[in-house]
Write an enzyme that holds these catalytic residues in place. Structure first.
Site, PDB file in Angstrom:
ATOM      1  N   TYR A 245      46.752  29.057  65.163  1.00 57.67           N
ATOM      2  CA  TYR A 245      47.892  28.266  65.635  1.00 57.67           C
ATOM      3  C   TYR A 245      49.097  29.173  65.872  1.00 57.67           C
ATOM      4  CZ  TYR A 245      45.867  24.124  63.163  1.00 57.67           C
ATOM      5  OH  TYR A 245      45.083  23.104  62.708  1.00 57.67           O
TER       6      TYR A 245
ATOM      7  N   HIS B 141      49.320  17.733  66.441  1.00 63.23           N
ATOM      8  CA  HIS B 141      50.386  17.785  65.446  1.00 63.23           C
ATOM      9  C   HIS B 141      51.712  17.452  66.141  1.00 63.23           C
ATOM     10  CE1 HIS B 141      48.054  20.794  62.648  1.00 63.23           C
ATOM     11  NE2 HIS B 141      47.573  19.568  62.598  1.00 63.23           N
TER      12      HIS B 141
ATOM     13  N   ASN C 222      51.240  23.096  58.706  1.00 62.99           N
ATOM     14  CA  ASN C 222      50.844  21.781  59.197  1.00 62.99           C
ATOM     15  C   ASN C 222      51.948  20.783  58.852  1.00 62.99           C
ATOM     16  OD1 ASN C 222      48.455  23.473  58.489  1.00 62.99           O
ATOM     17  ND2 ASN C 222      47.378  21.840  59.519  1.00 62.99           N
TER      18      ASN C 222
END
Length: 556
Positions: free
Chosen positions: A415, A500, A537
């Protein structure tokens, strides 16, 4: 004695189930607080506000039950006879992709992947629960939301929501061949520090460890378990599922209620004179509801008005704000398939798991099905010439993906996180429903992001020699430029949506420091929409935002 306890437990669950699904409209004409959306933020803000017994709180959820305790009864055959739905078992997390659920996922409500159910995405995600570093709040949030401001909210969250990096109740780690391989690769070769991630939340440069989860007692937890169950015991709190809110009713800058469809019947639920509406539908749905309530970009409002989506609200009553839906963020995602003779892949399945693993979970809440399958998580940072920093994150899954699924292959998920420069907008699709989704420029619209992520991958590849690990879908000798070309191209392994979604109603532009929608007196947004891109996250940060918003709204 055991029979009595079990009967009492079932009786309590039945009462809660009835409370969840009873109709609020026949019980009360108006409410002090209407919260729209029972995702993590919605559950927390509604629960906290209902602690004041003089405040009547209604929590509306468009979807239906999820966890067993909410009435969720979707389960594979091996869970028959238990009080476990598929949501309750952490190891069934990834099967939502191979065995989708019409009961849990949004069906024709958003133009993206997401959950429309009690608990929202916390009912279907991996349950990763990482505390953001203090620097996230100090760098990316405005005054009133700095780390010292949110520290009490973080403390309350930890006190209410359990967290663990050792989810199996027998105290053992399972399916750790990926962790062992990454330990040699990242700690020994690349100089990463192995640590307890949440105990060292401030450290996000070259760190490695076991993932932290919001599990409890070997099951998925989250706000539905840790907050909602207490709220449901209060006579001033009500949760109504199957309630799709269409727009906020307002008179100028004052919200007076919401238009909602329950079971095919559309009606208006009204606020008390000093009441508040709080939108907690997530970073796609909340901007949609603002737009359909006549708050947003005037060009969008014109289109919606012409399509009869504004309930007849005249243009003179519109609140023009182009920040509604702007700044939408998601983590750009790359899968790299890693193979080694030392790797033992593990495939989680919905039906017919390995009998011994099923038994271990059912009898002891232990084994592979006690966690979502990620063996490790790790972070680094990329510092630019101007001193700004971009965060990057990785993790190893339990098995390979797409074309690389043999028993010696696992997927590394990469990510980009905080400090990335690419964002997009929430855009509404066309007739008849004008559903929300992301614009096409969310990922890599600023080339710096691809450069940062490619630099991270190149650093990781530099430490691979001697580990026995081989990347399969991207050549280990690739240059940064070649990696940039690969990760920005369209393949099954690149440009993936992590979903997300965040940052689409930012503090100071779309809402004020108290989460009040700019131009309104008593309409708020409290969900991922107001959360800036984080280094981790987003689930933990969204919950912190809800706890902080409770403090602020309580003072108004």
């Amino acid at each position: 004695m055991t029979m009595s306890v079990n009967f009492f437990s079932l009786f309590v669950q039945l009462l809660l189930f009835v409370h969840i699904h009873a109709s609020p409209l026949s019980k009360r004409a108006t409410y002090d607080v209407i919260v729209v959306g029972s995702g993590p933020a919605g559950v927390i803000i509604a629960s906290r506000l209902s602690e004041n017994s003089a405040r009547n709180v209604l929590l509306l959820e468009g979807g239906g039950p999820s966890y067993w305790v909410t009435g969720g009864r979707e389960q594979p055959s091996w869970l028959a006879g238990t009080n476990l739905s598929r949501v309750d078992v952490p190891g069934l997390y990834s099967t939502i992709y191979s065995n989708p659920s019409n009961n849990l996922l949004c069906q024709n409500k958003i133009r993206a992947y997401g959950a429309c159910t009690i608990g929202g995405n916390s009912a279907i995600n991996a349950g990763l629960f990482f505390e953001p570093p203090a620097s996230d709040f100090n760098l990316y949030f405005p005054a009133g939301w700095k780390y010292t401001d949110v520290a009490p909210a973080i403390a309350r969250l930890y006190a209410t929501q359990p967290s663990t990096n050792k989810p199996s109740l027998d105290g053992l780690y399972y399916e750790q061949s990926g962790y062992t391989a990454a330990q040699k690769w990242l700690v020994t070769n690349a100089g990463y520090t192995e640590l307890d991630i949440n105990a060292n939340a401030a450290r996000k440069t070259k760190v490695f460890g076991h993932p932290a989860y919001d599990y409890s007692n070997g099951q998925r937890s989250g706000p539905v378990i840790s907050y909602l169950q207490n709220a449901l015991k209060r006579p001033n709190f009500h949760l109504q599922s199957g309630a799709w809110v269409q727009r906020v009713v307002r008179s100028g800058g004052t919200a007076t209620g919401v238009v909602v469809n329950i079971g095919g019947t559309t009606s208006t639920i009204s606020l008390n004179a000093r009441g508040r509406v709080i939108l907690s539908g997530g970073a796609l749905k909340s901007p949609e509801l603002l737009m359909k309530s006549g708050i947003g970009d005037p060009a969008v409002l014109t289109t919606l008005s012409q399509a009869n989506q504004l309930g007849g609200l005249p243009a003179s009553q519109w609140i023009n704000n182009t920040a509604v839906g702007a700044g939408l963020f998601d983590n750009p995602n790359t899968f790299i398939e890693l193979s080694s003779p030392a790797i033992q892949a593990y495939n989680y399945v919905y039906d017919n798991p390995i009998p011994s693993d099923a038994s271990l979970y059912l009898t002891k809440k232990a084994g592979p099905y006690s966690f979502a399958g990620g063996s490790c998580s790790f972070w680094d940072t990329i510092t630019h010439s101007d001193g700004t920093v971009a965060g990057v994150q990785g993790g190893l899954g339990a098995a390979g993906y797409q074309d690389y699924t043999n028993s010696m292959t696992v997927t590394m998920n990469i990510y980009g996180t905080s400090g990335l420069k690419s964002t997009g907008n929430v855009v509404l699709g066309g007739s008849p429903d004008y559903l929300p989704g992301p614009s096409g420029n969310v990922y890599y619209s600023n080339p710096q992001d691809a450069q940062d992520i490619a630099t991270f991958i190149r650093r990781l590849f530099d430490a691979l020699p001697g580990t026995g690990l081989t990347p399969l879908n991207l050549n280990q000798t690739s240059t940064v430029a070649q990696i940039v070309s690969y990760i920005t191209s369209w393949t099954p392994y690149t440009r993936g949506q992590v979903n997300h979604w965040s940052s689409s109603c930012r503090i100071g532009k779309c809402v004020d420091v108290n989460t009040t929608v700019i131009g309104m007196k008593n309409l708020h947004v409290v969900d991922a929409s107001i959360v800036a891109p984080l280094t981790v996250n987003p689930q933990f940060g969204v919950m912190v935002a809800a706890e902080r918003a409770w403090e602020l709204i309580n003072k108004l």
